[in-house]
Design an enzyme around this catalytic site. Structure first.
Site, PDB file in Angstrom:
ATOM      1  N   GLU A 135       0.868  -1.182   0.000  1.00  0.00           N
ATOM      2  CA  GLU A 135       0.000   0.000   0.000  1.00  0.00           C
ATOM      3  C   GLU A 135       0.901   1.227   0.000  1.00  0.00           C
ATOM      4  O   GLU A 135       2.137   1.107   0.083  1.00  0.00           O
ATOM      5  CB  GLU A 135      -0.929  -0.006   1.225  1.00  0.00           C
ATOM      6  CG  GLU A 135      -2.011  -1.065   1.137  1.00  0.00           C
ATOM      7  CD  GLU A 135      -2.993  -1.029   2.301  1.00  0.00           C
ATOM      8  OE1 GLU A 135      -2.920  -0.113   3.128  1.00  0.00           O
ATOM      9  OE2 GLU A 135      -3.823  -1.946   2.378  1.00  0.00           O
ATOM     10  N   HIS A 255      -8.376   9.763   2.974  1.00  0.00           N
ATOM     11  CA  HIS A 255      -8.048   8.629   2.098  1.00  0.00           C
ATOM     12  C   HIS A 255      -8.168   9.109   0.660  1.00  0.00           C
ATOM     13  O   HIS A 255      -9.153   9.772   0.308  1.00  0.00           O
ATOM     14  CB  HIS A 255      -8.999   7.460   2.355  1.00  0.00           C
ATOM     15  CG  HIS A 255      -8.499   6.177   1.785  1.00  0.00           C
ATOM     16  ND1 HIS A 255      -8.519   5.912   0.440  1.00  0.00           N
ATOM     17  CD2 HIS A 255      -7.930   5.096   2.369  1.00  0.00           C
ATOM     18  CE1 HIS A 255      -7.997   4.712   0.225  1.00  0.00           C
ATOM     19  NE2 HIS A 255      -7.621   4.201   1.382  1.00  0.00           N
ATOM     20  N   ARG A 304      -0.068   8.555   1.682  1.00  0.00           N
ATOM     21  CA  ARG A 304      -1.466   8.880   1.425  1.00  0.00           C
ATOM     22  C   ARG A 304      -1.740  10.378   1.271  1.00  0.00           C
ATOM     23  O   ARG A 304      -2.540  10.783   0.434  1.00  0.00           O
ATOM     24  CB  ARG A 304      -2.234   8.341   2.623  1.00  0.00           C
ATOM     25  CG  ARG A 304      -3.631   8.112   2.434  1.00  0.00           C
ATOM     26  CD  ARG A 304      -4.136   7.303   3.580  1.00  0.00           C
ATOM     27  NE  ARG A 304      -4.055   5.888   3.313  1.00  0.00           N
ATOM     28  CZ  ARG A 304      -4.473   4.960   4.160  1.00  0.00           C
ATOM     29  NH1 ARG A 304      -4.954   5.307   5.328  1.00  0.00           N
ATOM     30  NH2 ARG A 304      -4.383   3.698   3.851  1.00  0.00           N
ATOM     31  N   HIS A 365     -10.758  10.147   6.646  1.00  0.00           N
ATOM     32  CA  HIS A 365     -10.556   8.713   6.872  1.00  0.00           C
ATOM     33  C   HIS A 365     -10.081   8.381   8.282  1.00  0.00           C
ATOM     34  O   HIS A 365     -10.557   7.421   8.874  1.00  0.00           O
ATOM     35  CB  HIS A 365      -9.531   8.217   5.849  1.00  0.00           C
ATOM     36  CG  HIS A 365      -9.252   6.748   5.885  1.00  0.00           C
ATOM     37  ND1 HIS A 365     -10.233   5.804   5.700  1.00  0.00           N
ATOM     38  CD2 HIS A 365      -8.090   6.061   6.070  1.00  0.00           C
ATOM     39  CE1 HIS A 365      -9.695   4.590   5.765  1.00  0.00           C
ATOM     40  NE2 HIS A 365      -8.399   4.719   6.017  1.00  0.00           N
ATOM     41  N   ARG A 400      -0.587   9.033   8.913  1.00  0.00           N
ATOM     42  CA  ARG A 400      -0.419   7.608   9.210  1.00  0.00           C
ATOM     43  C   ARG A 400      -0.015   6.810   7.976  1.00  0.00           C
ATOM     44  O   ARG A 400      -0.592   6.987   6.905  1.00  0.00           O
ATOM     45  CB  ARG A 400      -1.737   7.058   9.763  1.00  0.00           C
ATOM     46  CG  ARG A 400      -1.735   5.564   9.943  1.00  0.00           C
ATOM     47  CD  ARG A 400      -2.976   5.094  10.644  1.00  0.00           C
ATOM     48  NE  ARG A 400      -4.189   5.282   9.873  1.00  0.00           N
ATOM     49  CZ  ARG A 400      -4.603   4.456   8.916  1.00  0.00           C
ATOM     50  NH1 ARG A 400      -3.875   3.402   8.584  1.00  0.00           N
ATOM     51  NH2 ARG A 400      -5.728   4.684   8.277  1.00  0.00           N
TER      52      ARG A 400
HETATM   53  C1  SIN Z   1      -7.211   0.900   2.735  1.00  0.00           C
HETATM   54  O1  SIN Z   1      -7.518  -0.279   2.590  1.00  0.00           O
HETATM   55  O2  SIN Z   1      -6.862   1.619   1.802  1.00  0.00           O
HETATM   56  C2  SIN Z   1      -7.279   1.519   4.095  1.00  0.00           C
HETATM   57  C3  SIN Z   1      -6.175   1.013   4.894  1.00  0.00           C
HETATM   58  C4  SIN Z   1      -5.810   1.980   5.964  1.00  0.00           C
HETATM   59  O3  SIN Z   1      -6.554   2.905   6.283  1.00  0.00           O
HETATM   60  O4  SIN Z   1      -4.708   1.867   6.479  1.00  0.00           O
END
Ligand code: SIN
Length: 413
Positions: A135, A255, A304, A365, A400
């Site tokens: 991610e 997000h 993010r 988020h 985060r």
């Molecule tokens: C996501 O699945 O993109 C959210 C994961 C997160 O908030 O760390």
């Protein structure tokens, strides 16, 4: 209005309405029932403490069950807690508490193994090892997931089952009103308003010398959020009224990708996990251009905040109300196997990710800040603890790192 009375100064509030109609006593009362709250409850019960969980809705109604992408930990070959630390510190933009991050990343792998021993089943690779994805902000594949994109639902299922099996007392539909304190200012329990049936109904109290806040976040403060209806920040409010310190509340994480449902969409929006980008989907504008390439070495997988700002910038440049996430090259089989929740959610809104790019925009988020705690979850009020999203341990700094939230809930619980 200009002639309105000034807001009342914050301070302890009296229990509203009638005198408490019921009270129960415990060693520990846990307020909230996400990954952090249920993990605390299980640990306390294992340690022989009489534990009561109170929760505003049902036991599995918190944010945890909505988590898609997964839980980050240095579990893969060649990965180390130090590399996980470096990615966490970079995402946090220089404002993380390094000792807290060290605790998170070094205790993380064992905490995930303990969660598995509690009954959570993670997806595995062909050789039987835990399948790991990527991610934003991670330089390695280190995100464990379950049910493809239903990680939170599986964790919630396993923890709820374990709490039920342990016989821990649970009071549902219980809104925590205020911290009760003794003559020395120590925590002595919580007052509650319960809209239930039977023994626990109306205004009541759980008396306990240890109160653990695990009430989650406050995304519902914003018009569009990934958070469920229960995420209204009441844990932070309760702690403030009790005299606890809060910090970093300004660091609200957006997000980058929720399903764009039109300009008037409000409340909880369908999340399109970062893991979709982690598996190779591209962010594109209305002309199909990949606008994150060249903006950051990790392009769509930058931390993010950088991706959310990249999307907003491109929306402003083009006058568009949203951008697109293109995962058509995955094919139907991969969408069905790896992202069944997202596929179903998109299709229920008339979008088929197999044949068309998904319209996306950022939404509120995660609260990176919260009730200030030390590494053992202690707030400044003796006997009052906090963990999970309601807390601010300092692990997240200004932003985060993806999938560090479930891990924080687990480790600091
Ligand atoms: C996501 O699945 O993109 C959210 C994961 C997160 O908030 O760390």
């Amino acid at each position: 209005p200009a002639d309105a009375d000034p807001p009342a100064a914050p301070g302890p509030v009296a229990v509203l309405g009638p005198e408490p109609t019921w009270a129960t006593a415990a060693d520990v009362v846990v307020v909230g029932s996400g990954i952090a709250g249920l993990t605390v409850a299980l640990r306390c019960a294992e340690a022989g403490r009489r534990t009561v969980v109170v929760t505003k809705a049902l036991l599995d109604d918190g944010s945890t069950r909505w988590a898609q992408g997964g839980i980050a930990a240095a579990l893969g070959p060649g990965d180390t807690p130090e590399q996980h630390r470096d990615d966490s510190l970079t995402a946090g933009a220089g404002l993380c508490d390094e000792a807290a991050v060290r605790t998170l990343v070094t205790e993380g792998p064992d905490a995930v193994r303990r969660l598995m021993a509690t009954g959570a089943r993670f997806d595995t690779a062909a050789d039987g090892t835990i399948a790991l994805t990527r991610e934003g902000g991670h330089h390695r594949r280190r995100i464990a997931h379950a049910g493809g994109d239903a990680t939170g639902a599986e964790i919630s299922r396993a923890l709820v089952a374990a709490v039920r099996a342990a016989g821990i007392e649970v009071v549902e539909h219980a809104l925590a009103l205020d911290l009760l304190t003794d003559a020395d200012g120590r925590a002595a329990g919580v007052s509650l308003h319960v809209m239930g049936e039977g023994r626990h109904d109306g205004v009541g109290a759980v008396h306990a010398p240890v109160v653990v806040l695990a009430t989650g976040g406050m995304g519902q403060v914003f018009s569009a959020t990934t958070n469920p209806a229960v995420s209204t920040g009441d844990g932070v409010a309760l702690a403030l009224r009790a005299g606890a310190e809060v910090s970093d509340l300004e660091f609200v994480q957006f997000h980058p990708t929720v399903l764009w449902l039109g300009p008037d969409a409000q409340g909880q929006q369908p999340l399109i996990s970062e893991a979709v980008r982690g598996e190779g989907a591209h962010l594109v504008d209305g002309d199909g251009g990949r606008f994150m390439v060249g903006r950051h070495e990790l392009a769509e997988l930058a931390p993010r905040d950088i991706v959310a700002k990249g999307i907003m910038r491109r929306m402003r440049e083009t006058g568009a109300s949203h951008m697109y996430l293109d995962g058509r090259h995955f094919g139907a089989a991969m969408w069905e196997r790896r992202f069944p929740t997202i596929l179903a959610s998109c299709r229920s809104h008339g979008i088929d990710p197999v044949t068309e790019p998904i319209p996306v925009a950022p939404a509120a988020h995660y609260a990176s800040g919260g009730v200030r705690t030390d590494l053992r979850g202690r707030t400044g009020v003796p006997g009052l603890y906090a963990c999970g999203e309601v807390a601010c341990t300092g692990v997240h700094g200004a932003n985060r790192l993806a999938s560090n939230s479930l891990l924080e809930g687990l480790v600091f619980a």
